[in-house]
Design an enzyme around this catalytic site. Structure first.
Site, PDB file in Angstrom:
ATOM      1  N   LYS B 106     -21.605  15.906  -6.270  1.00 44.06           N
ATOM      2  CA  LYS B 106     -22.382  16.444  -7.405  1.00 44.06           C
ATOM      3  C   LYS B 106     -21.521  16.693  -8.636  1.00 44.06           C
ATOM      4  O   LYS B 106     -21.936  16.433  -9.755  1.00 44.06           O
ATOM      5  CB  LYS B 106     -23.096  17.720  -7.017  1.00 44.06           C
ATOM      6  N   GLU B 130     -28.346  10.703  -3.170  1.00 45.99           N
ATOM      7  CA  GLU B 130     -29.327  11.702  -2.725  1.00 45.99           C
ATOM      8  C   GLU B 130     -28.651  12.965  -2.199  1.00 45.99           C
ATOM      9  O   GLU B 130     -29.152  14.080  -2.401  1.00 45.99           O
ATOM     10  CB  GLU B 130     -30.209  11.080  -1.627  1.00 45.99           C
ATOM     11  N   VAL B 133     -27.551  16.469  -4.356  1.00 49.34           N
ATOM     12  CA  VAL B 133     -28.415  17.588  -4.738  1.00 49.34           C
ATOM     13  C   VAL B 133     -29.262  18.040  -3.555  1.00 49.34           C
ATOM     14  O   VAL B 133     -30.008  17.246  -2.976  1.00 49.34           O
ATOM     15  CB  VAL B 133     -29.347  17.201  -5.907  1.00 49.34           C
ATOM     16  N   ILE B 137     -32.675  17.424   1.517  1.00 46.79           N
ATOM     17  CA  ILE B 137     -34.005  17.384   0.904  1.00 46.79           C
ATOM     18  C   ILE B 137     -34.138  16.151   0.020  1.00 46.79           C
ATOM     19  O   ILE B 137     -33.379  15.986  -0.926  1.00 46.79           O
ATOM     20  CB  ILE B 137     -34.283  18.644   0.049  1.00 46.79           C
ATOM     21  N   LYS B 206     -25.902  20.371 -10.251  1.00 50.93           N
ATOM     22  CA  LYS B 206     -27.149  19.827  -9.715  1.00 50.93           C
ATOM     23  C   LYS B 206     -28.240  19.820 -10.782  1.00 50.93           C
ATOM     24  O   LYS B 206     -29.035  18.877 -10.866  1.00 50.93           O
ATOM     25  CB  LYS B 206     -27.572  20.637  -8.493  1.00 50.93           C
TER      26      LYS B 206
END
Lengths: 429, 429
Positions: B106, B130, B133, B137, B206
């Site tokens: 990040k 993916e 962050v 999720i 993020k």
């Protein structure tokens, strides 16, 4: 950016279709920038012409959907008609004539997903259908792509807004089923014929689609056990409250402990108030996904409605258009795991059973014996007596549905059991 | 299925990397079936060799990460080292030598995302992240793909598990900040040096990534307003409770009302207990996304940890491998909207302000006048007196941060105001 536009044929121009057309027009520049080429609405197939359709050039409107998908210059067909036919034939014809397809048709995908995927694959085209399950909530894409490197063990969710509205109303006001349904109808949350929703057909179609993707296994609509919610009573909600639970109509897709088989089912169930699904209000949807590596994920949002469904359709449209520009296709059907789809009898869960019994000594012993004989272990029993009649509320430990069914059949044969008032599964613990 | 394997180089073999390697081995067949070709771990770059790494062939382990990414036969480089250098140079080198990249970094993406995307694009390679962050999720993919046909107006979320654990602890036990932080450290939820988490640096990175994707606009780390949570007190939680709120460290990315500009910020804020984010417990993450068509969506799950992060990394790995087999690439950076990124002063929200004031007549009138002079409208005031001192709690209507800052400066100059005990924004209403 490419200047020659990608051509889109829209099949259906109702609540969802008109919203898709509207956004395609008002957000044309954004869509073009995100895709890398403009998209153009090249035709709109409707059942009846003559009606004024705001923002849609009347010259694009036709009643001949077949001719539209056969034109040969269409890049993407967006199918928002719903139902099996003519949607199925139109989609197949679209593939044959070079188009990719975006569909919101849960009934069709649940029934004929395998054949449609095969047709798409044969012609090297895409079939996307995020809008078929839980409206705007990204669920198909996360399952199919984000979790593609993980092992999904369970999908547990509220995937029908109408029934959740009704159950939420019963829970919060103490209303009976009919009263809550009438309110849902009056407010437009339930259709004039609410069968597809309240009998669980809609949720079962979504469960079949979700289970298929989650477990890389074909799950047919017939494989999904289905129980509606019309028999849920205000008394059931009172029982649920006593247990610190509420009642939701759940779609549950599970992998067995040994990993070799899966089940899919839709039925009302008690879930603890502490479970995140318990606080899903009104017509909202929410889906829990449990996997080996990711753990517990939840996806929440509006599960229906013209705009939310259009959002999902347009997300797919952008993806399919990008694929076309790339000369590629996205992930197709993945059914390689080919797991056994087990019947409801194999499902293992807990049960809440209310019995009307004679209020005399020895009844509890008789009832307990029947549970024991069927291998169903009792967690708690509560007895309430009044005027020679009594009620017995039994909550079991985890047992197979087959054992529970056997237990209930035997209980019904006892002289001292006047009736089985309700049986409800307890989930989410 | 293709039989020649795709080759993966793993940079970093700590908590996340070792889990990625483990799943690649134990789930090799599933990954192959889902990708359409086997994937092979071709090399693992670590800082120090010699340590036993379960399930990893020692022959694959090297300390020369540069040589590994330069090999030329690597299809995908998975970067889970973290930090700016050497990660940045290794990723750029990987693109130059023909590999696509999956990263969980990040800090690097927030600082140099634009340059890295440009490098990927120049070489026709993928850059997926993916895992950068909110751990497992799915968030980047839904924003970048599922909502690609929609207009996102707001992203509001809990994206740091450490701070949520601490705040949740303070909320549920009444503990002070230091006490809750000590417990988080003891339990492994906080690092020995918790600065990046508690000062909001992690969440700000993020927020920059999310805002960039959501608004199709480059948002640099410096554009994100950042306030840590070390000054949140037990008294703030008591004030929040009196308002029916709790306190969370939120990342908030918003489009302005007229749509022409965006803001991104990280700070502690009060949110109503009825808001779904209020019930996000422990180290979990959850992100609300509001868009024109979809409405309100929420994504919830474990925001960190080896396995959840590995799940996200492997989802990206499958996608990137599929793209390679397709000879295509996924969506790259989308910054076409190029909206103005406005400073914090332009943010409009509500405020909860606690003042220590002299307990004498006319103080409230003085204070109210200062608010009025700065155009900040008061919603409620509560006054509490004790021994010549009093406290005044003011909750405002929506006002710009600049107006509020001006108000507070003027308040500090009043003789009757002994101090400004706390200022907290109120969100999610």
């Amino acid at each position: 950016m490419r200047t020659r536009p990608l051509k889109v044929a829209l099949l259906g121009c109702g609540v969802v279709g008109s919203e898709v057309a509207r956004i395609m027009t008002t957000h044309a520049d954004d869509l073009a920038a995100r895709i890398g080429a403009p998209v153009e609405l090249a035709g709109v197939a409707v059942r009846r012409t003559g009606k004024e359709r705001e923002g849609i050039d009347p010259a694009l409107v036709t009643t001949d959907a077949t001719a539209l998908v056969k034109r040969g210059d269409i890049d993407v067909v967006v199918e928002v008609i719903g139902g099996i036919e003519p949607a199925r034939t139109l989609i197949t014809t679209a593939f044959e004539h070079g188009a990719s397809v975006v569909s919101a048709n849960k009934a069709l995908l649940a029934q004929d997903g395998a054949a449609l995927h095969a047709a798409a694959g044969e012609h090297g085209k895409d079939l996307y259908y995020e809008a078929a399950v839980a409206g705007a909530i990204p669920l198909i894409r996360p399952l199919r792509e984000s979790l593609a490197g993980d092992k999904v063990n369970r999908v547990l969710g509220i995937v029908n807004g109408t029934t959740n509205f009704i159950l939420d109303k019963m829970d919060s006001t103490g209303a009976g089923y009919q009263e809550a349904l009438d309110e849902a109808t009056a407010l437009g949350y339930a259709e004039a014929d609410p069968t597809a929703d309240v009998e669980g057909f809609d949720a079962a179609a979504k469960a079949a689609i979700l289970a298929g993707i989650a477990f890389h296994t074909r799950v047919r609509l017939d494989d999904v056990y289905r129980e509606g919610m019309a028999e849920v009573t205000a008394a059931d909600f009172r029982s649920a409250k006593e247990m610190g639970c509420t009642i939701k109509l759940l779609a549950i897709c599970e992998r067995s402990k040994d990993g070799s088989s899966v089940t899919a089912r839709v039925h009302p169930a008690m879930i603890p108030l502490t479970h995140p699904l318990a606080s899903v209000r009104g017509a909202y949807n929410a889906v829990f996904v449990e996997s080996d590596a990711a753990g517990q994920l939840m996806f929440y949002g509006p599960g229906a409605g013209g705009s939310p469904t259009a959002s999902a359709v347009l997300g797919d449209l952008v993806a399919v258009c990008r694929n076309r520009l790339n000369g590629a296709t996205g992930p197709g059907e993945s059914a390689y795991a080919d797991l056994t789809v087990s019947p409801m009898g194999d499902v293992v869960t807990r049960y809440h059973i209310s019995l009307d019994v004679a209020d005399k000594p020895g009844v509890l012993a008789q009832v307990a014996t029947v549970f024991a004989e069927h291998g169903v272990s009792i967690d708690t029993v509560r007895q309430q007596g009044k005027d020679g009649e009594a009620s017995l509320v039994v909550v079991t430990h985890r047992a197979s549905d087959a054992s529970l069914t056997g237990t209930v059949e035997a209980l019904r044969k006892l002289d001292t059991v006047r009736g089985v008032a309700s049986i409800m599964r307890v989930e989410g613990e």
